[in-house]
Design a protein around this motif. Structure first.
Motif, PDB file in Angstrom:
ATOM      1  N   ASN A  15       0.808  -1.218   0.000  1.00 54.01           N
ATOM      2  CA  ASN A  15       0.000   0.000   0.000  1.00 54.01           C
ATOM      3  C   ASN A  15       0.843   1.271   0.000  1.00 54.01           C
ATOM      4  O   ASN A  15       0.469   2.283   0.581  1.00 54.01           O
ATOM      5  CB  ASN A  15      -0.941   0.003   1.206  1.00 54.01           C
ATOM      6  CG  ASN A  15      -2.154   0.885   0.983  1.00 54.01           C
ATOM      7  OD1 ASN A  15      -2.414   1.335  -0.119  1.00 54.01           O
ATOM      8  ND2 ASN A  15      -2.899   1.136   2.041  1.00 54.01           N
ATOM      9  N   SER A  18      -0.621   4.576  -0.823  1.00 53.84           N
ATOM     10  CA  SER A  18      -1.280   5.333   0.247  1.00 53.84           C
ATOM     11  C   SER A  18      -0.249   6.035   1.123  1.00 53.84           C
ATOM     12  O   SER A  18      -0.373   7.211   1.411  1.00 53.84           O
ATOM     13  CB  SER A  18      -2.141   4.415   1.109  1.00 53.84           C
ATOM     14  OG  SER A  18      -3.273   3.968   0.403  1.00 53.84           O
ATOM     15  N   SER A 143      -5.749   6.105  -8.902  1.00 56.83           N
ATOM     16  CA  SER A 143      -6.752   5.039  -8.836  1.00 56.83           C
ATOM     17  C   SER A 143      -6.434   3.858  -9.735  1.00 56.83           C
ATOM     18  O   SER A 143      -6.703   2.709  -9.397  1.00 56.83           O
ATOM     19  CB  SER A 143      -8.140   5.589  -9.188  1.00 56.83           C
ATOM     20  OG  SER A 143      -8.157   6.084 -10.517  1.00 56.83           O
ATOM     21  N   LYS A 191       4.562   9.285  -0.042  1.00 59.81           N
ATOM     22  CA  LYS A 191       4.253   8.022  -0.709  1.00 59.81           C
ATOM     23  C   LYS A 191       5.553   7.347  -1.150  1.00 59.81           C
ATOM     24  O   LYS A 191       6.256   6.758  -0.343  1.00 59.81           O
ATOM     25  CB  LYS A 191       3.293   8.272  -1.874  1.00 59.81           C
ATOM     26  CG  LYS A 191       1.948   8.842  -1.415  1.00 59.81           C
ATOM     27  CD  LYS A 191       1.032   9.130  -2.575  1.00 59.81           C
ATOM     28  CE  LYS A 191      -0.252   9.819  -2.116  1.00 59.81           C
ATOM     29  NZ  LYS A 191      -1.152   8.909  -1.379  1.00 59.81           N
ATOM     30  N   SER A 296      -4.206  -2.293 -10.399  1.00 64.10           N
ATOM     31  CA  SER A 296      -5.615  -2.082 -10.071  1.00 64.10           C
ATOM     32  C   SER A 296      -6.424  -3.212 -10.696  1.00 64.10           C
ATOM     33  O   SER A 296      -6.292  -3.497 -11.884  1.00 64.10           O
ATOM     34  CB  SER A 296      -6.078  -0.731 -10.630  1.00 64.10           C
ATOM     35  OG  SER A 296      -7.453  -0.525 -10.397  1.00 64.10           O
ATOM     36  N   ASP A 303     -10.752  -7.514  -1.945  1.00 63.74           N
ATOM     37  CA  ASP A 303     -10.449  -6.741  -0.743  1.00 63.74           C
ATOM     38  C   ASP A 303     -10.656  -7.584   0.517  1.00 63.74           C
ATOM     39  O   ASP A 303      -9.800  -7.606   1.409  1.00 63.74           O
ATOM     40  CB  ASP A 303     -11.323  -5.488  -0.696  1.00 63.74           C
ATOM     41  CG  ASP A 303     -11.024  -4.614   0.511  1.00 63.74           C
ATOM     42  OD1 ASP A 303      -9.835  -4.423   0.813  1.00 63.74           O
ATOM     43  OD2 ASP A 303     -11.975  -4.141   1.154  1.00 63.74           O
ATOM     44  N   LYS A 307      -7.795  -8.784   3.277  1.00 60.97           N
ATOM     45  CA  LYS A 307      -7.923  -8.496   4.706  1.00 60.97           C
ATOM     46  C   LYS A 307      -7.861  -9.778   5.528  1.00 60.97           C
ATOM     47  O   LYS A 307      -7.236  -9.815   6.599  1.00 60.97           O
ATOM     48  CB  LYS A 307      -9.224  -7.742   4.963  1.00 60.97           C
ATOM     49  CG  LYS A 307      -9.196  -6.294   4.479  1.00 60.97           C
ATOM     50  CD  LYS A 307     -10.521  -5.579   4.721  1.00 60.97           C
ATOM     51  CE  LYS A 307     -10.440  -4.132   4.262  1.00 60.97           C
ATOM     52  NZ  LYS A 307     -11.737  -3.425   4.390  1.00 60.97           N
ATOM     53  N   ARG A 312      -2.187  -5.723   3.434  1.00 60.24           N
ATOM     54  CA  ARG A 312      -2.675  -4.350   3.465  1.00 60.24           C
ATOM     55  C   ARG A 312      -2.504  -3.709   2.101  1.00 60.24           C
ATOM     56  O   ARG A 312      -1.392  -3.521   1.621  1.00 60.24           O
ATOM     57  CB  ARG A 312      -1.932  -3.522   4.513  1.00 60.24           C
ATOM     58  CG  ARG A 312      -2.348  -3.846   5.947  1.00 60.24           C
ATOM     59  CD  ARG A 312      -1.518  -4.970   6.537  1.00 60.24           C
ATOM     60  NE  ARG A 312      -0.150  -4.550   6.720  1.00 60.24           N
ATOM     61  CZ  ARG A 312       0.903  -5.362   6.628  1.00 60.24           C
ATOM     62  NH1 ARG A 312       0.736  -6.638   6.324  1.00 60.24           N
ATOM     63  NH2 ARG A 312       2.131  -4.910   6.840  1.00 60.24           N
ATOM     64  N   ALA A 314      -5.370  -1.240  -0.764  1.00 59.52           N
ATOM     65  CA  ALA A 314      -6.397  -0.196  -0.708  1.00 59.52           C
ATOM     66  C   ALA A 314      -7.465  -0.483  -1.747  1.00 59.52           C
ATOM     67  O   ALA A 314      -7.248  -1.239  -2.698  1.00 59.52           O
ATOM     68  CB  ALA A 314      -5.779   1.181  -0.956  1.00 59.52           C
ATOM     69  N   ARG A 316      -9.702   1.732  -4.349  1.00 61.11           N
ATOM     70  CA  ARG A 316      -9.853   3.053  -4.940  1.00 61.11           C
ATOM     71  C   ARG A 316     -10.762   2.956  -6.153  1.00 61.11           C
ATOM     72  O   ARG A 316     -10.529   2.121  -7.039  1.00 61.11           O
ATOM     73  CB  ARG A 316      -8.491   3.633  -5.351  1.00 61.11           C
ATOM     74  CG  ARG A 316      -7.572   3.959  -4.172  1.00 61.11           C
ATOM     75  CD  ARG A 316      -8.126   5.093  -3.327  1.00 61.11           C
ATOM     76  NE  ARG A 316      -7.230   5.460  -2.234  1.00 61.11           N
ATOM     77  CZ  ARG A 316      -7.262   4.919  -1.017  1.00 61.11           C
ATOM     78  NH1 ARG A 316      -8.164   3.969  -0.747  1.00 61.11           N
ATOM     79  NH2 ARG A 316      -6.431   5.313  -0.084  1.00 61.11           N
ATOM     80  N   ARG A 321      -6.415  -1.924  -5.142  1.00 64.20           N
ATOM     81  CA  ARG A 321      -5.171  -1.320  -5.611  1.00 64.20           C
ATOM     82  C   ARG A 321      -4.014  -1.842  -4.778  1.00 64.20           C
ATOM     83  O   ARG A 321      -3.947  -1.621  -3.574  1.00 64.20           O
ATOM     84  CB  ARG A 321      -5.244   0.205  -5.499  1.00 64.20           C
ATOM     85  CG  ARG A 321      -4.034   0.923  -6.085  1.00 64.20           C
ATOM     86  CD  ARG A 321      -4.070   2.406  -5.785  1.00 64.20           C
ATOM     87  NE  ARG A 321      -3.840   2.680  -4.376  1.00 64.20           N
ATOM     88  CZ  ARG A 321      -3.872   3.895  -3.827  1.00 64.20           C
ATOM     89  NH1 ARG A 321      -4.148   4.947  -4.570  1.00 64.20           N
ATOM     90  NH2 ARG A 321      -3.648   4.068  -2.533  1.00 64.20           N
TER      91      ARG A 321
END
Length: 344
Positions: A15, A18, A143, A191, A296, A303, A307, A312, A314, A316, A321
């Motif tokens: 990530n 992010s 994104s 970033k 992406s 997702d 998890k 980890r 994201a 978007r 992503r």
């Protein structure tokens, strides 16, 4: 030198798009500064030396003159003087998925007739036609991870004398970049440059410096910083430094060693490492190879699967992503693919 020893990420960190993880020299420099702050061991000037180091490192990474670099805290605030300098009725071209820090600073001038025109990224170069005054777009889209054909954008913009304004926050640190043909390039360093949030840097061409008013003029933008604390006499610095915002010291304490490490490793080396991992991940998902460190995918359930596996990443624009940087490993790729295997 084994640079990977300079980071200690928990497995499964995908990530960086992010926020990036600080290398050990940046982390230790920040801890030392915080320790001095805790007991009042020093004045602020030693911390501020990091601002100069960061400015100079940023300039070297872009092939720019440090005199054309200014510092700040956010991308949108850095772009505000450029947007304010646009004549009434100007037309600004951008990508229809552009991150809003490079959209809203232009749109707030709609009451002056400034028009923001958003087109799909694949149509951007063709849309650079007479009547466009500014092309404001990201070097890498947040994104989608799409990498801008910057050379084509610059060439098309030069033909009509449009300003080229680039948000390189998702590219600088892994994507080789220069400021050739660019009027403004702004980067938040938290970033891919792996710095604390709050250290933004920008490049302004000489012609753009002449057009812009330093609307956030402050003591730090003074020609003599220490002589600009009080009173109504204002003598601003020459060059882009007159656009400096007063720096968040600790952010730049962490940024200086992080950017210098990127220089030491080499952006080309980082690029090759990141793309190898990203493309291995793409291949495992049945996706074609790409030139981006950001992947992406709209794979349903991805997702939740990430998890559950402790990975980890994201989400978007409704898509998962994943992003790969110098501290990412093939083990991270294999762990991510294993988590997604039941969905493919």
């Amino acid at each position: 030198m084994d640079y990977k020893e300079l980071w200690e990420p928990e497995p499964g960190w995908l990530n960086t798009a992010s926020y990036g993880l600080p290398p050990r020299p940046a982390w230790e420099a920040l801890q030392a500064a915080l320790g001095d702050w805790w007991v009042g061991a020093t004045s602020w000037e030693p911390w501020d030396e990091s601002t100069t180091r960061t400015r100079e490192s940023f300039a070297r990474l872009l092939g720019a003159d440090a005199a054309d670099v200014f510092i700040g805290s956010t991308v949108s605030a850095a772009l505000a003087p450029v947007a304010a300098a646009l004549p009434e009725g100007s037309k600004v071209l951008t990508d229809d998925v552009e991150f809003t820090s490079n959209v809203f600073p232009w749109k707030v001038h709609e009451d002056r007739g400034v028009e923001v025109i958003a087109v799909p990224g694949a149509e951007l170069v063709a849309a650079i036609r007479p009547g466009i005054d500014v092309v404001a777009v990201s070097a890498v889209q947040s994104s989608t991870g799409a990498v801008l054909d910057l050379a084509a954008v610059v060439a098309a913009s030069k033909e009509i004398d449009a300003l080229v304004v680039i948000d390189a926050s998702q590219g600088m640190g892994w994507l080789p970049l220069t400021v050739d043909g660019i009027d403004a390039l702004v980067v938040h360093t938290y970033k891919w440059l792996m710095s604390p949030r709050g250290a933004t840097l920008g490049y302004l061409s000489r012609r753009l410096q002449e057009r812009c008013r330093p609307t956030a003029a402050n003591w730090y933008a003074g020609d003599d910083v220490h002589g600009s604390y009080y009173g109504d006499r204002m003598v601003l610095a020459e060059g882009a430094r007159r656009f400096d915002q007063s720096p968040s010291w600790f952010c730049f304490v962490g940024a200086a060693p992080a950017l210098e490490l990127v220089e030491q490793i080499g952006v080309e080396t980082i690029n090759q490492h990141n793309l190898a991992l990203a493309n291995e991940f793409r291949d495992g998902l049945g996706l074609p190879p790409s030139n981006s460190a950001i992947v992406s995918t709209s794979l349903p359930g991805a997702d939740a699967a990430f998890k559950a596996a402790g990975i980890r990443a994201a989400v978007r624009d409704g898509k998962l992503r994943a992003s790969f940087h110098i501290y990412s490993t093939r083990d991270d790729v294999h762990q991510a693919l294993a988590a997604l295997k039941p969905l493919t």
